[in-house]
Design an enzyme around this catalytic site. Structure first.
Site, PDB file in Angstrom:
ATOM      1  N   ALA A   1      25.089 -22.917   8.702  1.00  0.00           N
ATOM      2  CA  ALA A   1      25.282 -21.894   9.726  1.00  0.00           C
ATOM      3  C   ALA A   1      25.759 -20.599   9.082  1.00  0.00           C
ATOM      4  CB  ALA A   1      26.299 -22.369  10.767  1.00  0.00           C
ATOM      5  N   ASP A   2      25.377 -19.510   9.700  1.00  0.00           N
ATOM      6  CA  ASP A   2      25.877 -18.210   9.259  1.00  0.00           C
ATOM      7  C   ASP A   2      25.821 -17.247  10.434  1.00  0.00           C
ATOM      8  OD1 ASP A   2      26.722 -16.963   6.533  1.00  0.00           O
ATOM      9  OD2 ASP A   2      25.652 -15.399   7.597  1.00  0.00           O
ATOM     10  N   GLN A   3      26.637 -16.222  10.334  1.00  0.00           N
ATOM     11  CA  GLN A   3      26.730 -15.235  11.399  1.00  0.00           C
ATOM     12  C   GLN A   3      26.728 -13.839  10.797  1.00  0.00           C
ATOM     13  OE1 GLN A   3      30.532 -14.728  13.590  1.00  0.00           O
ATOM     14  NE2 GLN A   3      29.339 -15.221  15.412  1.00  0.00           N
TER      15      GLN A   3
END
Length: 197
Positions: free
Chosen positions: A73-75
């Site tokens: 996951a990344d934002q």
């Protein structure tokens, strides 16, 4: 099936555990800054950057644990033409808040699921946040109360805590704001019997 979160984010791990999907967190060591810089130089859109970072994290851990389900996951945060990184210091966190004050910005939270060493699912959640105008004194007090933990947050805020005070409106999925498009991820986890159907 063993579920691994390829992240050091305590918020993402808490979300999965609270939803009934216990996982172990094994951070993937990738050079996020270099990857972002290369992709920005190629004029890649922000959504592609978030997706690539999530995929690389999942891939790195999936190579070590091919029998596990791995979530990367990344934002990313976009305001105008600027892509924000996590602040490196409290002074930089204050700079971020001053720049975002009184404006709208967008958060993109990407998740990629690896199974048997291959990507089998991906999703990018979007949320738009409108920050109220913040005074210098408020920013100083807010950061003093939050402490250095805030440096783990791309926008220098946690909506699930005092960060709620910064906004007049949030449009989009709450979990996306926290860094993981959780509701979308739960479907593929149910399909793989990590969660009951």
């Amino acid at each position: 099936m063993r579920l691994i979160l390829a992240s050091s984010s305590s918020s993402r791990k808490r979300m999965l555990h609270a939803a009934g999907a216990p996982c172990e967190a094994i951070p993937a060591r990738i050079d996020e800054h270099a990857i972002k810089e290369a992709m920005l130089a190629e004029e890649a859109p922000p959504r592609d950057i978030a997706d690539k970072l999530a995929e690389l994290k999942a891939e790195r851990i999936a190579r070590k644990f091919p029998d596990a389900l791995v979530v990367g996951a990344d934002q990313v945060l976009i305001q105008g033409q600027r892509l924000y990184d996590k602040p490196n210091s409290m002074a930089e966190a204050a700079d971020h808040l001053r720049a975002l004050s009184g404006k709208s910005h967008e958060l993109l939270s990407a998740a990629v699921l690896y199974e048997e060493g291959k990507p089998v699912w991906r999703h990018i959640g979007r949320a738009q946040l409108i920050m109220r105008p913040l005074s210098k004194i408020f920013i100083e007090q807010y950061l003093a109360e939050e402490g250095s933990d805030i440096l783990e947050c791309v926008g220098a805020y946690r909506l699930e805590g005092r960060g709620a005070q910064l906004f007049t409106r949030v449009q989009g999925d709450y979990f996306t704001v926290l860094g993981l498009p959780l509701l979308d991820l739960l479907g593929p986890l149910r399909q793989r019997n990590v969660l009951p159907t």
